[in-house]
Design an enzyme around this catalytic site. Structure first.
Site, PDB file in Angstrom:
ATOM      1  N   GLN A 186      -4.943  -1.626   9.564  1.00  0.00           N
ATOM      2  CA  GLN A 186      -4.846  -3.456   8.961  1.00  0.00           C
ATOM      3  C   GLN A 186      -5.544  -4.274   9.546  1.00  0.00           C
ATOM      4  O   GLN A 186      -4.906  -3.898  11.147  1.00  0.00           O
ATOM      5  CB  GLN A 186      -3.076  -2.861   8.803  1.00  0.00           C
ATOM      6  CG  GLN A 186      -3.410  -4.286   7.770  1.00  0.00           C
ATOM      7  CD  GLN A 186      -4.090  -4.645   6.464  1.00  0.00           C
ATOM      8  OE1 GLN A 186      -3.628  -3.173   5.610  1.00  0.00           O
ATOM      9  NE2 GLN A 186      -4.278  -5.789   6.002  1.00  0.00           N
TER      10      GLN A 186
ATOM     11  N   ASP B 197     -11.431   2.825   4.039  1.00  0.00           N
ATOM     12  CA  ASP B 197     -11.253   1.800   3.762  1.00  0.00           C
ATOM     13  C   ASP B 197     -13.052   0.947   3.349  1.00  0.00           C
ATOM     14  O   ASP B 197     -13.310   0.117   3.246  1.00  0.00           O
ATOM     15  CB  ASP B 197     -10.995   0.263   5.213  1.00  0.00           C
ATOM     16  CG  ASP B 197      -9.612  -0.675   4.843  1.00  0.00           C
ATOM     17  OD1 ASP B 197     -10.046  -0.850   3.558  1.00  0.00           O
ATOM     18  OD2 ASP B 197      -9.084  -0.208   6.105  1.00  0.00           O
TER      19      ASP B 197
ATOM     20  N   LYS C 259       0.995  -1.052  -0.069  1.00  0.00           N
ATOM     21  CA  LYS C 259       0.174  -0.528  -0.493  1.00  0.00           C
ATOM     22  C   LYS C 259       0.830   1.305  -0.010  1.00  0.00           C
ATOM     23  O   LYS C 259       0.600   1.911  -0.811  1.00  0.00           O
ATOM     24  CB  LYS C 259      -0.595  -0.190   1.491  1.00  0.00           C
ATOM     25  CG  LYS C 259      -1.673  -1.019   1.011  1.00  0.00           C
ATOM     26  CD  LYS C 259      -2.600  -1.309   2.412  1.00  0.00           C
ATOM     27  CE  LYS C 259      -4.127  -1.900   1.830  1.00  0.00           C
ATOM     28  NZ  LYS C 259      -4.725  -2.290   3.376  1.00  0.00           N
TER      29      LYS C 259
HETATM   30  N1  GUN Z   1      -6.745  -6.702   6.085  1.00  0.00           N
HETATM   31  C1  GUN Z   1      -6.933  -7.895   4.710  1.00  0.00           C
HETATM   32  N2  GUN Z   1      -7.686  -6.765   4.006  1.00  0.00           N
HETATM   33  C2  GUN Z   1      -7.830  -5.541   3.951  1.00  0.00           C
HETATM   34  C3  GUN Z   1      -8.325  -4.394   4.036  1.00  0.00           C
HETATM   35  O1  GUN Z   1      -9.323  -4.224   2.657  1.00  0.00           O
HETATM   36  N3  GUN Z   1      -8.089  -3.330   5.108  1.00  0.00           N
HETATM   37  C4  GUN Z   1      -7.838  -3.566   5.912  1.00  0.00           C
HETATM   38  N4  GUN Z   1      -7.717  -2.197   7.001  1.00  0.00           N
HETATM   39  N5  GUN Z   1      -8.031  -4.781   6.234  1.00  0.00           N
HETATM   40  C5  GUN Z   1      -7.827  -5.243   5.852  1.00  0.00           C
END
Ligand code: GUN
Length: 288
Positions: free
Chosen positions: A98, A121, A54
């Site tokens: 996350q 998100d 990311k």
């Molecule tokens: N863990 C797995 N996929 C995601 C996501 O799309 N966003 C977040 N914040 N955590 C994740």
């Protein structure tokens, strides 16, 4: 006939380039760049890889990444304080915590604490509520948003199509159902208690799978004209002692039994990040 392989990596790169060009054209007007804060709690190896991707892609799009690494032992209260600091920081446009979080932290409580206007998100109940009500100004969760983009490349008119979603998570299955319903699909959500999965697969024009079970969906179950979107990312050991990433769909058999399919890796994964950056730019524009 072997299926068309849907190149999510190439599509994501195209989106990131578009974002970069949009950001460079608006930078003069706003005199600043969009910024994305990512909180990583603990040392989960998969989460570390996702967060670093990311970060790297944000830089490519000309989005300023802010990474906050916190110890596994952080208390729920202290994590809430970190989220609140980001909510109150006008230089932060998007916030992502996350997941998964350590067991002693209530994930929903943390998600609820994120300012919905920075919730890139799309997990805050305000944003999921907007999605399910058809209110357009909320943030859409990145993985289903990326899946829909890929589905639309393969199928321009989704109206009346039978869409089967396997998995009912808040991150993928439920928001995916809302997005496909808004495209006038007939949507079925299957899950671990579904008894006639093979029959449902055989009737589906579109199948989106996010269950976290390696090679779970078999090619023989599929409709030959179907589009298969595999959200799974599972690390398995091969017979030669190496590790390999596979999806929730048995790719080798599935590609012989459907019209188009996303690979793992290189399918949905890069699209999730591209959509996160898109949401961050939208957050920046609406906050300015
Ligand atoms: N863990 C797995 N996929 C995601 C996501 O799309 N966003 C977040 N914040 N955590 C994740």
């Amino acid at each position: 006939m072997t299926a068309r392989i849907i190149d999510g990596k190439a599509r994501a790169e195209e989106i990131v380039k578009q974002l970069q060009s949009e950001i460079s054209s608006i930078e003069n007007k706003y005199k600043k760049k969009p910024s994305l804060a990512v909180i990583l709690v603990g040392e989960n190896p998969a989460s570390k890889v996702y967060v670093s991707s990311k970060h790297k892609k944000a830089l490519e799009a000309d989005i300023h990444p802010i990474q906050i690494d916190l110890a596994d032992s952080i208390s729920e209260e202290a994590l809430l304080v970190e989220v609140e600091k980001l909510n109150n920081n006008p230089d932060v446009n998007g916030i992502l915590v996350q997941l998964p979080l350590p067991k002693h932290i209530d994930e929903q409580k943390i998600i609820n604490a994120i300012n919905p206007s920075k919730d890139v998100d799309g997990f805050h109940p305000i944003n999921s509520g907007k999605l399910f009500c058809g209110i357009k100004d909320g943030f859409i969760p990145c993985t289903p948003k990326g899946c829909l983009d890929l589905i639309k490349i393969e199928c321009t008119d989704l109206s009346g199509k039978n869409a089967l979603i396997i998995g009912r998570s808040n991150i993928v299955g439920k928001p995916m159902s809302a997005l496909l319903l808004a495209e006038n699909c007939t949507v079925t959500i299957a899950h671990s208690r579904t008894t006639n999965l093979e029959e449902l697969c055989s009737k589906a024009d579109i199948v989106v799978v996010g269950v976290g079970k390696p090679n779970f969906v078999k090619g023989e179950w599929l409709n030959p004209n179907s589009i298969i979107i595999d959200v799974g990312i599972n690390r398995i050991s091969t017979t030669d002692g190496k590790n390999k990433l596979v999806g929730d769909v048995d790719f080798e058999s599935a590609k012989e039994h459907c019209q188009a399919i996303t690979p793992v890796p290189g399918g949905v994964g890069p699209m999730t990040i591209a959509m996160l950056l898109k949401n961050t730019l939208d957050a920046f524009i609406s906050q300015n």
